[in-house]
Design an enzyme around this catalytic site. Structure first.
Site, PDB file in Angstrom:
ATOM      1  CB  ALA A  67       0.386 -34.193  52.374  1.00 45.65           C
ATOM      2  N   GLY A  76       0.411 -30.268  48.442  1.00 46.45           N
ATOM      3  CA  GLY A  76      -0.263 -29.442  49.430  1.00 46.45           C
ATOM      4  C   GLY A  76       0.414 -28.091  49.617  1.00 46.45           C
ATOM      5  CD  GLU A 107      -3.799 -29.428  47.081  1.00 44.13           C
ATOM      6  OE1 GLU A 107      -3.131 -30.107  47.898  1.00 44.13           O
ATOM      7  OE2 GLU A 107      -4.920 -29.775  46.660  1.00 44.13           O
ATOM      8  CD  GLU A 165      -0.789 -33.443  45.167  1.00 42.76           C
ATOM      9  OE1 GLU A 165      -0.412 -33.146  44.006  1.00 42.76           O
ATOM     10  OE2 GLU A 165      -0.919 -32.605  46.072  1.00 42.76           O
TER      11      GLU A 165
END
Ligand SMILES: NC(=O)c1ccc[n+]([C@@H]2O[C@H](COP(=O)([O-])OP(=O)(O)OC[C@H]3O[C@@H](n4cnc5c(N)ncnc54)[C@H](O)[C@@H]3O)[C@@H](O)[C@H]2O)c1
Length: 701
Positions: free
Chosen positions: A65, A104, A107, A127
């Site tokens: 992210a 992310g 992911e 994270e």
């Protein structure tokens, strides 16, 4: 930045190659998310297209992210939607993991139908290190691919794994030696030829079976992982999210993950951790540095002094592939130093954190000598001899004579005036402080001390070196103790006073540990050795009555089995000692001080607020460029709990008015002028502002 700029889509044999190209790390900001969505929609729309390979350019698949979007309203498509769309496409998408796939980024790869990695790729969900959890399905998909046990370890610790391990665990289908994209297209072709519906990670249930059959399994796995994380909310929430993967249907699990993420993103801990994440990147930026300054090339290092610090500094270079010469004054000191380096490496090998052949490679990069002519070899020379100005000046005269023109000349002094050291050379523009922390091969902080004549490219070179050897550089100005030790000194003085007034070492240490430090000041003193400070005080004619009394009784800390605490043979566990209590009570009596009970609250305030006050003076004097630089120094050099964001950030959260009032109260009741609030602190408090409102300022030179 438009979507088309950051996502390159090319057609190849009836399939798409989708490349993320958003330097430096392929952060999944809005432009990249839109670009990816457009590519996936095209794949869905054009029936002639049979599938896609998704990869990143540069060293990153994607680092995840765009953290600057956290806590703000984010624009669609959000990452979870993007991944859900991709997973449901009905056409195979192969993630070709070219480099790091983090957060992310991983992911996204988990939402792909197949994964193939380059040998150097690394994959992780870090994270938790920002006080968060993977919020785009990572906690639901990862356990489905690699099982609950390994998924919990990765998510709760945030530590990445390499490609080989990812293959063993089933996180990737294959590792491609050589042409990754070619191999990814072959994998795609094979999947298309088989004609099966592309497998969705969400449907894979077999690796959840063990945890479903044994309701206590998750807690048993989580317990040791959580123990190391000191009851912080994020690691606990990570466990709850993985539990949801096991106990709830997939869609429900995703909802639970989103809920938990939303709680964390607004938590004070995560905000503090994100503050440090950004602060770390700022701390090496000089507002007055011209944009065209480039670091000098550095390929070889010379370290002078093979003692505690010199050895650790040499190891830091060797660990990152840079050859290094260590010079000491005689063979005996040199051999002792080199033997200690080998011993340190051997301990790491015996713990299983370093391969024996890697140790040999590192050792082979370290060359010991007593021949000063090797000074000419160094692109950087770092002096780490005894802390004596005359000696250091003499060494710098020698360096000046022998080092090659353009070499960076650094001192590791902790207390001496870098300007006076620089003045011993004919090239003060090349001289600065590189203040490492002990143990230098472990501690990440590097204070780079800018002296009055230090050139910008010398500073830029020191920053580049620091980064290359895994350090966190923070640029500071010249003063006694620089930033970190100067503030620490205020804490040490209060700690000693607290003992005289009524507290015991364990009371003070407990309060500091409860605040979040790994260790209190007295346990730390015992670890470092009390005799060092005692000798310095004797030389300077100053006193610390209790520490002096302990040293006079031969209690130098852990190395003599006794200091502020006593230690069982072979143990590092501090045990409160009635003998110390006796010495303390006697010292108070001798000095005419009436002891009183002291609350944990008072102890905590007196351990923390005087440091903040000193931080304010440091900013007033322009020894630091920003309040957040001070935070970085304390988090990376002194064990300040990262989830409290550093002393100046913490002060802003408490409110400067409150801190000012408490400092005034202590200054008056304890009759201690050092506790008078700094002018800057009072001004900001009066204006209702915090340290974060201050603009960045150049260091005073
Ligand atoms: N120990 C710490 O925690 C720490 C932390 C940061 C900075 N420093 C600073 O680092 C420097 C070194 O500290 P240390 O703890 O490593 O000391 P140390 O006593 O362990 O090592 C000093 C080394 O320098 C060598 N030396 C002395 N004179 C020399 C000469 N003329 N030529 C070549 N070598 C010579 C000694 O033989 C010894 O090996 C000091 O300036 C100290 O203030 C220490």
């Amino acid at each position: 930045m438009t979507s088309a700029n950051v996502v390159k889509v090319t057609e190849r044999d009836g399939a798409l190659l989708i490349e993320m190209d958003n330097p430096p790390v392929n952060a999944l900001g809005i432009a990249l998310r839109r670009g990816l969505m457009a590519a996936f929609e095209r794949l869905a729309r054009e029936s002639a297209l049979k599938g896609a390979v998704l990869t990143g350019t540069g060293r990153f698949f994607s680092a995840g992210a765009d953290i600057s979007e956290f806590g703000k309203t984010r624009e669609n498509p959000l990452l979870p939607e993007l991944i859900a769309f991709l997973e449901d496409l009905g056409k195979p998408v192969v993630a070709a993991i070219n480099g790091q796939a983090l957060g992310g980024g991983l992911e996204l790869a988990l939402g792909c139908h197949y994964r193939i990695a380059a040998p150097a790729a690394r994959m992780g969900l870090p994270e938790v290190k920002l006080g968060l959890l993977p919020g785009a399905g990572g906690t639901q998909r990862l356990p489905r691919l690699i099982g609950v046990e390994r998924a919990l370890a990765m998510i709760v610790t945030g530590e990445p794994i390499d490609a080989a391990e990812a293959k063993t665990l089933g996180l990737v289908d294959d590792v491609a030696e050589g042409d990754l994209i070619g191999a990814a297209f072959r994998l795609l072709e094979g999947a298309v030829a088989r004609g099966v519906r592309p497998p969705r990670t969400r449907d894979r249930e077999e690796k959840l079976a063990a945890a479903r059959a044994d309701s206590g399994l998750i807690d048993r796995i989580a317990e040791p992982l959580l123990k190391r994380q000191r009851g912080l909310p994020a690691p606990r929430a990570c466990v709850e999210a993985v539990r949801a993967a096991v106990t709830l249907p997939f869609e429900e699990g995703l909802k639970r993950e989103v809920e938990l993420f939303a709680q964390l993103v607004n938590s004070p801990e995560s905000k503090a951790q994100r503050h440090i994440f950004f602060a770390e990147r700022e701390a090496a930026k000089l507002p007055d540095m011209p944009a065209d300054v480039r670091p000098r090339e550095v390929n070889k290092a010379v370290v002078i002094g093979a003692g505690t610090m010199g050895g650790g500094i040499a190891m830091s270079f060797a660990n990152f592939g840079i050859p290094v010469w260590i010079i000491d004054q005689d063979h005996e000191s040199l051999d002792r130093g080199l033997a200690r380096i080998r011993e340190n490496y051997q301990i790491t090998v015996s713990r299983g954190s370093l391969a024996a052949d890697e140790m040999e490679k590192r050792l082979a990069r370290i060359h010991g000598t007593t021949d000063w002519s090797v000074l000419a070899e160094g692109d950087v020379v770092i002096e780490a001899v005894f802390e004596e100005l005359d000696l250091k000046q003499r060494i710098f005269r020698m360096i000046d004579e022998k080092a090659r023109p353009g070499a960076l000349l650094a001192t590791n002094t902790s207390t001496l005036d870098v300007n006076k050291i620089a003045a011993a050379t004919s090239r003060p523009e090349d001289v600065l402080g590189m203040h490492f922390f002990s143990p230098a091969n472990v501690m990440r902080l590097l204070e780079i001390v800018r002296a009055s004549k230090t050139s910008f490219d010398a500073i830029a070179t020191a920053i580049a070196i620091g980064r290359r050897i895994g350090k966190v550089p923070a640029v500071v100005g010249v003063c006694d103790g620089f930033v970190g030790n100067r503030m620490l000194h205020r804490r040490t003085a209060q700690a000693e006073r607290l003992l005289l007034e009524g507290a015991l070492p364990q009371d003070v240490d407990q309060a500091v540990v409860a605040f979040g430090f790994p260790m209190g000041p007295f346990a730390m003193g015992d670890l470092a050795g009390l005799d060092v400070g005692w000798r310095i005080r004797k030389a300077r004619g100053t006193k610390a009555p209790i520490s002096d009394a302990l040293c006079e009784a031969g209690r130098f800390g852990q190395k003599t089995g006794a200091g502020y605490y006593r230690y069982e043979k072979g143990s590092r566990t501090p045990i409160p000692d009635p003998e110390v209590e006796r010495i303390i009570i006697e010292t108070s009596k001798r000095l005419g001080i009436t002891r009183r009970p002291i609350s944990a609250e008072e102890i905590t305030e007196r351990m923390i607020y005087p440091m903040i006050n000193e931080g304010a003076r440091i900013l007033e004097e322009r020894i630091a460029m920003r309040a957040s630089d001070i935070d970085v120094i304390w988090v990376y050099g002194y064990g300040w709990p990262v989830w409290r964001g550093g002393p100046m950030y913490y002060a802003d959260q408490v409110g400067l008015g409150q801190i000012e009032a408490r400092l005034k109260h202590y200054a008056e009741t304890l009759n201690d002028e050092t506790l008078r609030p700094a002018a800057l602190l009072s001004r900001l408090a009066a204006e209702g502002k915090g340290f974060s409102s201050l603009p960045v300022q150049p260091i005073a030179i």
